[in-house]
Each structure stands twice: as C-alpha cells, then as structure tokens.
Design a protein around this motif. Sequence first.
Motif, short mmCIF file in Angstrom:
data_model
loop_
_atom_site.label_atom_id
_atom_site.label_comp_id
_atom_site.label_asym_id
_atom_site.label_seq_id
_atom_site.Cartn_x
_atom_site.Cartn_y
_atom_site.Cartn_z
N VAL A 265 0.92 -1.09 0.06
CA VAL A 265 -0.09 -0.03 -0.17
C VAL A 265 0.91 1.20 0.03
O VAL A 265 0.27 2.35 -0.22
N ASP A 266 2.21 1.37 0.30
CA ASP A 266 3.08 2.27 0.02
C ASP A 266 4.05 2.06 -1.16
O ASP A 266 5.18 2.97 -1.13
N GLY A 267 3.97 1.13 -1.83
CA GLY A 267 4.89 0.86 -2.87
C GLY A 267 4.92 1.79 -3.77
O GLY A 267 5.90 1.83 -4.72
N ALA A 268 4.10 2.90 -4.02
CA ALA A 268 4.28 3.73 -5.10
C ALA A 268 4.13 5.08 -4.53
O ALA A 268 3.79 6.06 -5.30
N THR A 269 4.35 5.31 -3.26
CA THR A 269 4.20 6.81 -2.68
C THR A 269 4.93 7.68 -3.47
O THR A 269 5.94 7.55 -3.81
N TYR A 270 4.27 8.79 -3.85
CA TYR A 270 4.70 9.96 -4.61
C TYR A 270 4.89 9.63 -5.88
O TYR A 270 5.18 10.64 -6.98
N MET A 271 4.49 8.45 -6.50
CA MET A 271 4.90 8.10 -7.91
C MET A 271 3.80 8.01 -8.65
O MET A 271 2.63 8.12 -8.65
N ALA A 272 4.09 8.50 -10.09
CA ALA A 272 3.21 8.39 -11.15
C ALA A 272 3.17 6.88 -11.67
O ALA A 272 4.32 6.28 -11.88
N MET A 273 2.13 6.06 -11.58
CA MET A 273 2.28 4.81 -12.22
C MET A 273 1.53 4.46 -13.64
O MET A 273 0.52 4.81 -13.74
#
Lengths: 421, 164
Positions: free
Chosen positions: A188-196
């Motif tokens: 659930v925090d694997g893409a914090t801040y990121m554009a996926m």
Amino acid sequence: MGMTIAEKILAAHAGKARVTPGELITAKVDLVLGNDITAPVAIKEFERLGVETVFDRDKIALVPDHFVPNKDIKAAEQAKLVREFARQHQITHYFEVGQMGIEHCLLPEQGLVAPGELIIGADSHTCTYGALGAFATGVGSTDMAAAMATGELWFKVPESMKFIFHGEAKPWVGGKDLILHIIGDIGVDGATYMAMEFAGEGIEALSMDGRFTMCNMAIEAGGKAGIIAPDAKTLDYVKDRVNREYEIYESDQDAEYALVKEYDLADIEPLVAFPHKPENTRPISQVGDVPIDQAVIGSCTNGRMEDLRLAAKILEGRKVDPRVRLIVIPGTQAIYLQAMEEGLIKTFIEAGGVVSTPTCGPCLGGYMGILAAGERCVSTTNRNFVGRMGHPQSEVYLANPAVAAASAIAGRLASPAEILG
Amino acid sequence: MRGKAWKFRDDVNTDEIIPARYLNTSDPKELARHCMEDIDPQFMEKMSPGDIIVAGKNFGCGSSREHAPVAIKAAGVSCVIAESFARIFYRNAVNIGLPIMEAKEGAQRIREGDMIRVEPEEGKIINETTGEEYQVAPFPPFMQAIIAQGGLINYVRARVQESR
Ligand code: SF4
C-alpha cells in the motif's frame, strides 16, 4: 534522456520544455474538482482570499455525491453551501441531484476530462482520469481553494513506475484484478509519490471502464497518479464527449523509471483483498469459506456499465442467498438509464437485490448499507480499512463485480465460474 | 534557519505528530503544546524555537490532517529535514508555510544535537558541528514566497491584491 507521459503533461502545463522528477513547478490546471465533503472547506478558504470571482467558471466541477441525496441535516447543510457557491459564481459544471453521479464516473462521461490535461481534485481518487492519458491527482481543500482562484497550483514532479502486463487475461479477470495484483505485489505504500504508468497488451485489451478501475486504485498503492497512454479506444471514448482541443502524449522509449515491473496475465486469477488493507490479496481459488452478509456493487471503482453487465450476467435467472443483502449502485444517471434499457436493473431486482440512485453511500460508510459489528461485505469499492463501511468490527472484502455477484448468490466468497457451473 | 537537530525514525505518522485526541481544536498554539507527544513526550520541553526536526523516510504518513504541520510550525520548529515525506504531508506543510527539505544524505548523517543551518534558496544544509554540507534541490522562488507569506492562502491573497 526522454520523458515519461506524466513528465510531458506537467512540463506542458508549466510552460517548460522539460521537467525532472523532484522538481517543484507551478502549472496551469484544466479542471478543479470538489465534492460535498471537500468543497465546503475549500469554499471557506476561498472566501479568505479576497477574490471576487473564480478563475474560470467553466473549469470547476462541483459534484455533491458522498452524502447526496442528503443523508442527514449536516449533509444537507454542506450540500446547500456548495449549491449556493455554485449559483453565486455561476459554475457551469455543478451537478444537482438528478444530474449528478459519483464524481469519478461522471466527469469522464460528461467530457470534462481529455487526454493530456492536468486535473486536480480535492478527492484522493481523482487519479481515475489517468485512464484517458491525463495527469490527474488528489489534493487538499486549501489547494482546491487556491486553484479555484488562480487556475494554477504547485506540483512536485513525481518519479514514474511502469507496470507492464503481458499475455491474455483469464476468464473473469478485469481491471480490478490487475490493480489488486500490483498492490498485492508492491504494497500500500509501494508507489508513494509516484506516477504509475500501466502498459502492455494486457492494458491494451482492457475496455475504458477497466482502465478507469485500474487508475482509480493507484492511490491504494500510495501513487500520485495512475496513467495509461491514449490509444484508439481512448480516442473513441472521448470522440463524442470532448469538443475542445487536446494533446496526446506518450512516454519516450528512453524515459527513466524508478521501477519497471512485468507481469504475465497467465498467473493472475480473480483476486479478493482481505481486511484491512488492499494489499492483502488472495486468488479466489484460495479464499476458503468466508460467509458474507452484504454485497455492494458500485462506486467510482466499479460502478460503470461494464461492471453492471458483468454482475447481471452472473445474477440473471438466479437468486441472491437469503442471508445476503445485495446493493447495486450505478455510478451515474446515464449508467442507471442504460442499465434499465438493457434490462439489467430488472435482473438485479428479480435476483433479490436493491438498486440505488447514484451515490458514494456505503463505500465510505456514509449511508445506504452500513455494516453492524461482525458483519462481512464483499464490495467492488476500493478501500477495506477498519470501519470503512460501518462498525469498526465489520469487514470489507474487495473484489471485481463478477466475484461480488457470485458471492451474493453463494452467500460466501465465491468465483463466477463456480456459480455458472 | 539555524537550530539544533532533533532526530526521529522512519514512518513518523500524523498521529504521533499530533494525536487525534487533540483535534477538537484547530488553534495552532494549543496544537503546538502536544507536538510530537506520542513519539517523544518531552519534545516540547527540550526543544528551543528555531530547532530543526531531522527524520527518516516517509515523515508525516497517515491521515491527511493539516493539523500536523500546523503543530510543528507553531511549536517553533524552523525546518523539517527528512529522507522523504508522505505526499499529502508534503503538500500540507508547504501550503501552511512550514519549510521542509528532502535530503537523503543529510537526514542520514546528521546526529541528534548537531547545529544545523539551512539555506533553502541555495539548497544547502550545513552541519556546523561536523563541517559537512549537504546539497539538495533548492526551493524555487514561488515556494520560498509561499513559505515567507506563511502559507498558500496568504500567498495567493497577496498576489491577487498585487494584480489589482
Ligand atoms: S465512491 Fe468511494 S472512493 Fe469513490 S469518491 Fe465516493 S467515497 Fe470516494
């Protein structure tokens, strides 16, 4: 060095040739969204600004959907505040009961989102619109107030992650399962801040509805945005809806990613996210015996036409288990009407379900299906946090609409294949 | 900005920064009294105005409450340096005018009690105790302006009035 689609959209709106991750920019926004929960706070902040008018009355969308039709007096007051603000500023895209739907189903449907646009919303699931190749992200009410006044906002350029799906999806596997698979993998925090960024033939094969579902849940991995490069399906979707100029962007071959993940669709079956985190995923074949009390089919994640058709396919000619309350909520008035014309509403009612006017309702534990202590619900929504749908001791299991419908019939978590025999 | 460093671990959440039991007020001074209470109950007694919080990864994770950066700012903390910030905390901090700096190396190398000087325009963090210097992305002018004005609403109000 090339740029990703997210970087290109941000650069274009900041009036720059290029931007780099980590950079702070000010960018012009194409649309500012608020709902009946967040807009009242933003309106109060807006009033502190000392401006007389909004930056552009055509570029603000106000969608009362969380507790509307008004669930109680407090909700009525909030909705009234938004309505009066909309009247005062002659906001073009204010959606009253009768026109409104769940914001993230409604905006794309109404042509308020086009590829290449930059959209902010005071709602965390604003990331849904990335399915159209736009950069869309959730912000706070203060941000919304500032953007309503000035038409611009500051952004930190995110790094991008790329998720590539190879192969062909198994039966009953849809956008919901693909995104749950990613969340189960990276957390659930694997893409914090990121554009996926989602890509590959598995994404190309998805319908627009399936793509909205995927981008919708980018935030459940901590993402700032989910995004899919526009293709023929995208253009076909916007063709009759959007009548303004827009720009198509895609990532360069040599764009830089913080992470690239490749998945084989042959490994993915319908998934269920167990309480109380969307990352707790299990394949439907391994869920064990989990009796349920309620099934909810709807929300900004899975309340679209394709979702209702899938659910109806399973429910057609069958009956919901007598211990289960089935609640179906079409995402917008247009979806509601279409479902009626296709006979889906009749199918739901004959199966023993109830059908509600569009609203967020139970998704956030608002109304229209609150759970008591110890109750379990299988739901097509996006969050299964503690107490999300009611009592802190209730449980929410996230699944796709076919699994939710099959489970409603079985009275426990069940796969569509099992029901169809 | 110059002050003593107070170090915190990874994943400090907004409940630790300002516990939910104090959210019945939005008065900054009230909130400041309980700043960091659930992670370091003595923090407010130990720190002096101008001091700097130095933390690990994902500072400010959890709820989107704007009260958290408000409490830190009202406590007199002049800057928060962290390896990384939770996204909404980052936005909220800037929007209410709390200077924050993402500095991986600096956040790791600074020790508790070091005397730190921050020069946001140059993107420089100087550890006066050890003589080390850490380079970070400088604040762009508009962000310096937001922070100087005490937050986004004041900043926008000032700009709107200017353009009249
Ligand atoms: S349906 Fe649920 S997740 Fe979507 S906007 Fe409404 S409350 Fe939020």
